[in-house]
Write an enzyme that holds these catalytic residues in place. Structure first.
Site, PDB file in Angstrom:
ATOM      1  N   LYS A   1      14.621 -14.926  -9.028  1.00 41.55           N
ATOM      2  CA  LYS A   1      14.648 -13.694  -8.223  1.00 41.55           C
ATOM      3  C   LYS A   1      15.689 -13.780  -7.131  1.00 41.55           C
ATOM      4  O   LYS A   1      16.295 -12.774  -6.780  1.00 41.55           O
ATOM      5  CB  LYS A   1      13.259 -13.408  -7.635  1.00 41.55           C
TER       6      LYS A   1
ATOM      7  N   LYS B   1      12.184 -13.349 -21.568  1.00 38.77           N
ATOM      8  CA  LYS B   1      10.868 -12.702 -21.660  1.00 38.77           C
ATOM      9  C   LYS B   1      11.010 -11.186 -21.479  1.00 38.77           C
ATOM     10  O   LYS B   1      11.938 -10.721 -20.802  1.00 38.77           O
ATOM     11  CB  LYS B   1       9.883 -13.310 -20.647  1.00 38.77           C
TER      12      LYS B   1
ATOM     13  N   LYS C   1       9.540  -6.073 -16.800  1.00 39.09           N
ATOM     14  CA  LYS C   1       9.581  -4.730 -16.203  1.00 39.09           C
ATOM     15  C   LYS C   1      10.965  -4.423 -15.642  1.00 39.09           C
ATOM     16  O   LYS C   1      11.377  -3.287 -15.562  1.00 39.09           O
ATOM     17  CB  LYS C   1       8.641  -4.668 -14.990  1.00 39.09           C
TER      18      LYS C   1
HETATM   19  P1  TYM Z   1       3.401  -9.758 -12.999  1.00 41.16           P
HETATM   20  O1  TYM Z   1       3.045  -8.507 -12.279  1.00 41.16           O
HETATM   21  O2  TYM Z   1       4.840 -10.094 -13.175  1.00 41.16           O
HETATM   22  O3  TYM Z   1       2.734  -9.774 -14.434  1.00 41.16           O
HETATM   23  C1  TYM Z   1       1.364  -9.462 -14.621  1.00 41.16           C
HETATM   24  C2  TYM Z   1       0.806 -10.325 -15.742  1.00 41.16           C
HETATM   25  O4  TYM Z   1       1.536 -10.098 -16.955  1.00 41.16           O
HETATM   26  C3  TYM Z   1       1.958 -11.341 -17.502  1.00 41.16           C
HETATM   27  N1  TYM Z   1       3.256 -11.132 -18.174  1.00 41.16           N
HETATM   28  C4  TYM Z   1       3.507 -11.459 -19.451  1.00 41.16           C
HETATM   29  N2  TYM Z   1       2.743 -12.026 -20.401  1.00 41.16           N
HETATM   30  C5  TYM Z   1       3.293 -12.205 -21.618  1.00 41.16           C
HETATM   31  N3  TYM Z   1       4.573 -11.867 -21.919  1.00 41.16           N
HETATM   32  C6  TYM Z   1       5.376 -11.298 -20.994  1.00 41.16           C
HETATM   33  N4  TYM Z   1       6.628 -10.960 -21.308  1.00 41.16           N
HETATM   34  C7  TYM Z   1       4.847 -11.075 -19.688  1.00 41.16           C
HETATM   35  N5  TYM Z   1       5.359 -10.546 -18.550  1.00 41.16           N
HETATM   36  C8  TYM Z   1       4.368 -10.582 -17.634  1.00 41.16           C
HETATM   37  C9  TYM Z   1       2.107 -12.265 -16.301  1.00 41.16           C
HETATM   38  O5  TYM Z   1       2.035 -13.621 -16.677  1.00 41.16           O
HETATM   39  C10 TYM Z   1       0.916 -11.834 -15.451  1.00 41.16           C
HETATM   40  O6  TYM Z   1      -0.257 -12.494 -15.889  1.00 41.16           O
HETATM   41  N6  TYM Z   1       2.631 -13.184  -9.490  1.00 41.16           N
HETATM   42  C11 TYM Z   1       1.986 -12.380 -10.483  1.00 41.16           C
HETATM   43  C12 TYM Z   1       0.907 -11.477  -9.925  1.00 41.16           C
HETATM   44  C13 TYM Z   1      -0.142 -12.190  -9.140  1.00 41.16           C
HETATM   45  C14 TYM Z   1      -1.201 -12.954  -9.669  1.00 41.16           C
HETATM   46  C15 TYM Z   1      -1.944 -13.407  -8.529  1.00 41.16           C
HETATM   47  C16 TYM Z   1      -1.601 -13.297 -10.961  1.00 41.16           C
HETATM   48  C17 TYM Z   1      -0.248 -12.191  -7.784  1.00 41.16           C
HETATM   49  N7  TYM Z   1      -1.323 -12.927  -7.413  1.00 41.16           N
HETATM   50  C18 TYM Z   1      -3.069 -14.209  -8.686  1.00 41.16           C
HETATM   51  C19 TYM Z   1      -2.736 -14.089 -11.091  1.00 41.16           C
HETATM   52  C20 TYM Z   1      -3.445 -14.539  -9.961  1.00 41.16           C
HETATM   53  C21 TYM Z   1       3.028 -11.506 -11.146  1.00 41.16           C
HETATM   54  O7  TYM Z   1       4.054 -11.242 -10.593  1.00 41.16           O
HETATM   55  O8  TYM Z   1       2.642 -10.997 -12.346  1.00 41.16           O
END
Ligand code: TYM
Length: 334
Positions: free
Chosen positions: A115, A197, A200
Site C-alpha cells: 500500500k 489477487k 477491490k
Molecule cells: P478486506 O476488506 O481487504 O477483505 C475482506 C475479506 O476478504 C478477503 N479477501 C479475499 N479472499 C480471497 N480472495 C481474494 N482475492 C480476497 N480479497 C479479499 C480478505 O482476506 C478478508 O478476509 N484488514 C482486513 C479487514 C479487517 C479484519 C479485522 C479482518 C480489519 N480488522 C479483523 C479480520 C479481523 C481487510 O482489509 O480485509
C-alpha cells in the site's frame, strides 16, 4: 471466549466495490460458521481512512456493506453486525496494543509495503499501525476464531503474537485467536492476471467480478478471463488462470477440483468459462435481489445499526476495562 461462548470476529473494509474474492474468501464462510459461534462482524470503516476517502461516499459504502452482510445471510438478531467507528473500544485498545508492538514487526507487513508503494504521496502513520488496529478488533472480543482470506494471515499472526506477549506479562488477559481459512476460495486471483489477487482496488474492471455486477457483465468478464494455450482443463500451478477458474467453480458449486476436471474432460475452455460464469451468476443473483429489497427498508437497517452497536460496546467494554486494570490505569469510581 466470552463467558460460555466461543467467539468469532471478522471484518471488511468499506472501501471500493466488494469482489467475488471477498465473498468466496470470507463472507461465505462467515455465514457457514455463524451458527457455531457468538459472532461479531464489523464494517471496519476506521481502517478505510488509511487511504483518503470522500466522506459522503465512505458513509454510503459503510451502510451498503452492512446491508450486504444481512443480504448474504447473516441474521442480525443472532450476529452482531456493526460499524467499527460506533464502538470506541477499538481505538482505545489499539493505542494500548501499539505500546506492545515493535516497529520491526510492522515493517515486515507485506500489505504495508504494497500500500505504501501504491500511495507513495500518503504514507501515513495509520497505514503503518493498521495491523495493530486489526489486532485490537480481534482481541477486544476475546475472539477464538477469525475467518479470513489468505492475504490477512500475516496480520492475524501479529495479533496472536501481541496477545501472547501481553499474556506473558500480565497473566491471562486475551484469548489467542486462531485463523479460519476456507478450503476453497481462500485466494481468488485476478481474471486478467492470475498471478495477482482479485482486489477491490484493481484499475482494470475486467480483472474482478464485483458482487453487484449484472449477469451479462459477469459472463462477459469470464469470457475474457486470461487462460493459457494448453487447451485442457487441468488443476496445476502452471495453468494459473484455469486453476483460479476451477477454484471459483468449486467454491460456487461445492464440487471438488477433481470432479471439475472430470466434468470438463475433452471440452474446450469456452464451455468451461460459460459454466463458471453461470455458477457465479447463480450464487450472486439471490444475494443481489435480497440486497435491493433490504435497501428499501431504511427503518429496519437503522434499528440493526443502533442495537448492534450497543451490544458490541457492551462486550468490548468488558475486555477494555480488564486490560486497563491489568496494565495499571486508575480504576473508575462508580
Ligand atoms: P478486506 O476488506 O481487504 O477483505 C475482506 C475479506 O476478504 C478477503 N479477501 C479475499 N479472499 C480471497 N480472495 C481474494 N482475492 C480476497 N480479497 C479479499 C480478505 O482476506 C478478508 O478476509 N484488514 C482486513 C479487514 C479487517 C479484519 C479485522 C479482518 C480489519 N480488522 C479483523 C479480520 C479481523 C481487510 O482489509 O480485509
Amino acid at each position: 471466549m466470552l463467558g460460555e461462548n466461543k467467539v468469532l470476529f471478522s471484518g471488511m473494509q468499506s472501501t471500493g466495490n466488494l469482489t467475488l474474492g471477498n465473498y468466496l474468501g470470507a463472507l461465505k464462510n462467515w455465514v457457514k460458521l455463524s451458527d457455531e459461534y457468538m459472532c461479531f462482524y464489523s464494517v471496519v470503516d476506521m481502517h478505510s481512512i488509511t487511504v483518503r476517502q470522500d466522506p459522503a461516499d465512505l458513509r454510503q459504502r459503510a451502510r451498503n456493506l452492512l446491508t450486504l452482510y444481512i443480504a448474504a445471510g447473516l441474521d442480525p438478531e443472532k450476529n452482531c453486525l456493526y460499524y467499527q467507528s460506533h464502538v470506541s473500544g477499538h481505538a482505545e485498545l489499539a493505542w494500548i496494543l501499539n505500546c506492545f508492538t515493535y516497529m520491526g514487526e510492522l515493517n515486515r507487513m507485506t500489505q504495508f509495503k504494497d500500500k505504501s508503494s501504491k500511495h507513495a504521496d500518503n504514507i501515513n502513520a495509520g497505514l503503518f499501525t493498521y495491523p495493530v488496529l486489526m489486532a485490537a478488533d480481534i482481541l477486544l472480543y476475546q475472539s477464538d476464531v477469525v475467518p479470513v482470506g489468505k492475504d490477512q494471515l500475516q496480520h492475524l499472526e501479529l495479533a496472536r503474537d501481541i496477545a501472547q506477549r501481553m499474556n506473558g506479562i500480565y497473566g491471562d488477559i486475551f484469548t489467542v485467536p486462531e485463523p479460519y481459512i476456507g478450503k476453497v476460495g481462500a485466494k481468488i486471483m485476478s481474471l486478467q492476471d492470475p498471478a495477482k489477487k482479485m482486489s477491490k482496488s484493481d484499475e482494470n474492471p475486467n480483472a474482478s467480478i464485483y458482487l453487484m455486477d449484472d449477469p451479462d457483465t459477469i459472463m462477459r468478464k469470464f469470457k475474457r478471463a486470461v487462460t493459457d494455450s494448453e487447451g485442457c482443463v487441468a488443476y496445476n500451478d502452471e495453468q494459473a488462470g484455469i486453476h483460479n477458474l476451477i477454484d471459483i467453480y468449486s467454491a460456487c458449486t461445492g464440487k471438488s477440483a477433481e470432479e471439475v476436471v472430470k466434468e470438463f474432460d475433452g471440452k474446450g475452455y469456452g464451455d468451461f468459462k460459460m459454466a463458471v460464469g453461470e455458477s457465479v451468476v447463480g450464487v450472486l443473483k439471490p444475494l443481489q435481489d435480497e440486497y435491493k429489497r433490504l435497501q428499501g427498508d431504511k427503518a429496519y437497517i437503522d434499528k440493526i445499526i443502533k442495537e448492534n452497536a450497543d451490544k458490541a460496546q457492551y462486550y468490548s467494554n468488558k475486555t477494555l476495562r480488564k486490560v486497563q486494570k491489568k496494565i495499571g490505569f486508575p480504576v473508575r469510581p462508580n
